[in-house]
Design an enzyme around this catalytic site. Structure first.
Site, PDB file in Angstrom:
ATOM      1  N   ALA A  34       0.875  -1.190   0.000  1.00 49.94           N
ATOM      2  CA  ALA A  34       0.000   0.000   0.000  1.00 49.94           C
ATOM      3  C   ALA A  34       0.906   1.232   0.000  1.00 49.94           C
ATOM      4  O   ALA A  34       0.815   2.111   0.852  1.00 49.94           O
ATOM      5  CB  ALA A  34      -0.968  -0.001   1.184  1.00 49.94           C
ATOM      6  N   LEU A  35       1.773   1.257  -0.996  1.00 50.39           N
ATOM      7  CA  LEU A  35       2.897   2.196  -0.987  1.00 50.39           C
ATOM      8  C   LEU A  35       2.461   3.638  -1.146  1.00 50.39           C
ATOM      9  O   LEU A  35       1.510   3.945  -1.859  1.00 50.39           O
ATOM     10  CB  LEU A  35       3.882   1.820  -2.103  1.00 50.39           C
ATOM     11  CG  LEU A  35       4.457   0.408  -2.004  1.00 50.39           C
ATOM     12  CD1 LEU A  35       5.403   0.150  -3.183  1.00 50.39           C
ATOM     13  CD2 LEU A  35       5.180   0.187  -0.681  1.00 50.39           C
ATOM     14  N   HIS A  39       7.191   5.503   1.659  1.00 53.36           N
ATOM     15  CA  HIS A  39       7.913   4.317   1.183  1.00 53.36           C
ATOM     16  C   HIS A  39       8.837   4.678   0.015  1.00 53.36           C
ATOM     17  O   HIS A  39       9.979   4.222  -0.062  1.00 53.36           O
ATOM     18  CB  HIS A  39       6.932   3.257   0.677  1.00 53.36           C
ATOM     19  CG  HIS A  39       5.983   2.724   1.709  1.00 53.36           C
ATOM     20  ND1 HIS A  39       4.628   2.910   1.634  1.00 53.36           N
ATOM     21  CD2 HIS A  39       6.192   1.988   2.834  1.00 53.36           C
ATOM     22  CE1 HIS A  39       4.034   2.315   2.656  1.00 53.36           C
ATOM     23  NE2 HIS A  39       4.957   1.751   3.407  1.00 53.36           N
ATOM     24  N   ASP A 152       8.520   4.958  12.054  1.00 49.33           N
ATOM     25  CA  ASP A 152       8.411   3.901  13.060  1.00 49.33           C
ATOM     26  C   ASP A 152       9.679   3.944  13.905  1.00 49.33           C
ATOM     27  O   ASP A 152      10.541   3.064  13.814  1.00 49.33           O
ATOM     28  CB  ASP A 152       8.235   2.551  12.365  1.00 49.33           C
ATOM     29  CG  ASP A 152       6.962   2.512  11.552  1.00 49.33           C
ATOM     30  OD1 ASP A 152       5.910   2.205  12.118  1.00 49.33           O
ATOM     31  OD2 ASP A 152       7.011   2.836  10.341  1.00 49.33           O
ATOM     32  N   VAL A 178       8.123  11.434   5.864  1.00 47.79           N
ATOM     33  CA  VAL A 178       7.454  12.215   4.822  1.00 47.79           C
ATOM     34  C   VAL A 178       6.046  12.536   5.311  1.00 47.79           C
ATOM     35  O   VAL A 178       5.334  11.652   5.792  1.00 47.79           O
ATOM     36  CB  VAL A 178       7.409  11.439   3.492  1.00 47.79           C
ATOM     37  CG1 VAL A 178       6.644  12.223   2.430  1.00 47.79           C
ATOM     38  CG2 VAL A 178       8.821  11.131   3.008  1.00 47.79           C
ATOM     39  N   SER A 187       0.959   7.396   6.033  1.00 48.61           N
ATOM     40  CA  SER A 187       0.838   6.039   6.559  1.00 48.61           C
ATOM     41  C   SER A 187      -0.158   5.288   5.693  1.00 48.61           C
ATOM     42  O   SER A 187      -1.150   5.874   5.231  1.00 48.61           O
ATOM     43  CB  SER A 187       0.326   6.077   8.006  1.00 48.61           C
ATOM     44  OG  SER A 187      -0.158   4.803   8.389  1.00 48.61           O
TER      45      SER A 187
HETATM   46  P1  AMP Z   1       5.274  -0.188   6.468  1.00 48.01           P
HETATM   47  O1  AMP Z   1       4.841  -0.553   5.092  1.00 48.01           O
HETATM   48  O2  AMP Z   1       4.298   0.661   7.211  1.00 48.01           O
HETATM   49  O3  AMP Z   1       5.772  -1.366   7.251  1.00 48.01           O
HETATM   50  O4  AMP Z   1       6.538   0.748   6.276  1.00 48.01           O
HETATM   51  C1  AMP Z   1       7.662   0.314   5.570  1.00 48.01           C
HETATM   52  C2  AMP Z   1       8.798   1.275   5.800  1.00 48.01           C
HETATM   53  O5  AMP Z   1       8.414   2.571   5.343  1.00 48.01           O
HETATM   54  C3  AMP Z   1       9.146   1.420   7.302  1.00 48.01           C
HETATM   55  O6  AMP Z   1      10.554   1.482   7.434  1.00 48.01           O
HETATM   56  C4  AMP Z   1       8.462   2.705   7.649  1.00 48.01           C
HETATM   57  O7  AMP Z   1       9.061   3.370   8.752  1.00 48.01           O
HETATM   58  C5  AMP Z   1       8.628   3.499   6.382  1.00 48.01           C
HETATM   59  N1  AMP Z   1       7.641   4.566   6.344  1.00 48.01           N
HETATM   60  C6  AMP Z   1       6.297   4.460   6.538  1.00 48.01           C
HETATM   61  N2  AMP Z   1       5.700   5.673   6.497  1.00 48.01           N
HETATM   62  C7  AMP Z   1       6.686   6.577   6.279  1.00 48.01           C
HETATM   63  C8  AMP Z   1       6.729   8.000   6.145  1.00 48.01           C
HETATM   64  N3  AMP Z   1       5.624   8.744   6.239  1.00 48.01           N
HETATM   65  N4  AMP Z   1       7.925   8.582   5.925  1.00 48.01           N
HETATM   66  C9  AMP Z   1       9.059   7.838   5.835  1.00 48.01           C
HETATM   67  N5  AMP Z   1       9.088   6.502   5.948  1.00 48.01           N
HETATM   68  C10 AMP Z   1       7.929   5.874   6.173  1.00 48.01           C
END
Ligand code: AMP
Length: 282
Positions: A34-35, A39, A152, A178, A187
């Site tokens: 769900a990029l 991401h 995170d 971001v 998110s």
């Molecule tokens: P997730 O898909 O939520 O597990 O996130 C995958 C990676 O993307 C993790 O290392 C998160 O910390 C990073 N990430 C998620 N949201 C953001 C954001 N708003 N800004 C920067 N990195 C992010």
């Protein structure tokens, strides 16, 4: 080179080992799909800083509690792959749950001390699941550099300590958060919010930025700062606040007086959606 989609774990290891044998620097970007632009900022760091980028897309069931949103979590592999194909990614690894956790799989990682407070208290077992899947991904993608988001923050501390404690030969880069124009941290879970909740959700980042402003004005007393932040969340009618906390970023223990090196972290529900955010106060 065009983008390859790999679902088989052993095939992934083979492909990555070939690249390493050819002398290429490999970058790993673990995600749950769900990029969004958060991401993609990690992906850009990887394609910029390494020769071969592997993005993993796996909604890891072991990091969700039975009461959490595993089933609803947004999944759209085709859209994610289309997005990534414009970003110079070499491999998307999108395994099935069964191939990552075959029947009988029972080993897991005991996460380090920094996994205990905050998210660790509120989401028992979460970091055990995170540490275990991240170590599995490190084993399947013996990358030079792995990219994680500060979004995170506690997760980055857990993984950094795991890398140190288990002598994992991988360099970890933490990339900045971001945000939307109004401050809301991007998110995948923002997709759950109604337009009204989307408005309400800005109070979370606002409460953290307000702390930062007060610190810049000379306030250092943690309880005063937290009171002001909680007021902003209350004014926005944020119902359940799991925590707003001012901690040492190394140990994640609360501070009574903030310093240059303090980080503010928050977790709260907007409707039934649990959101987290954080901000360094320097
Ligand atoms: P997730 O898909 O939520 O597990 O996130 C995958 C990676 O993307 C993790 O290392 C998160 O910390 C990073 N990430 C998620 N949201 C953001 C954001 N708003 N800004 C920067 N990195 C992010």
């Amino acid at each position: 080179m065009s983008l390859a989609i790999i679902t088989d774990p052993s095939k992934l290891l083979e492909v990555v080992n070939q690249q390493k044998a050819a002398g290429r620097q490999v970058g790993l970007v673990p995600t749950m799909g769900a990029l969004h632009a958060g991401h993609l900022s990690l992906v850009q760091q990887s394609t910029l800083g390494t020769d071969f980028t592997v993005v993993t897309i796996f909604v890891n069931p072991t990091q969700f509690a039975p009461t959490e949103d595993l089933d609803q979590y947004p999944r759209d592999l085709q859209r994610d792959v289309e997005l990534l194909s414009g970003y110079g990614v070499d491999v998307v690894f999108a395994p099935s749950v069964n191939s990552m956790y075959p029947a009988g799989a029972s080993t897991s990682i005991v996460p380090p001390e920094v996994a205990r407070p905050l998210e660790g208290e509120l989401r028992p077992g979460h970091f055990e699941g995170v540490a275990t899947i991240v170590l599995k991904l490190f084993n399947l993608v013996p990358a030079d550099v792995a990219f994680f988001g500060q979004k995170d923050f506690q997760q980055t501390r857990v993984i950094a300590d795991m890398i140190r404690d288990l002598n994992i030969p991988i360099d970890m880069k933490v990339c900045p958060i971001v945000r939307e124009a109004d401050g809301l941290a991007l998110s995948s879970r923002n997709a759950y919010l109604t337009p009204e909740q989307r408005q309400q959700a800005t109070a979370i980042s606002q409460s953290l930025f307000h702390i930062k402003t007060l610190v810049a004005e000379g306030q250092t007393d943690a309880s005063e700062l937290l009171k002001a932040a909680l007021q902003i969340l209350a004014d926005a009618a944020i119902g359940q606040i799991d925590y707003v906390s001012l901690v040492d970023p190394q140990t994640l223990t609360p501070v009574t007086q903030v310093s240059d090196n303090t980080i503010a972290l928050a977790a709260a529900y907007v409707g039934s959606t649990r959101l987290i955010d954080n901000l360094f106060l320097n």
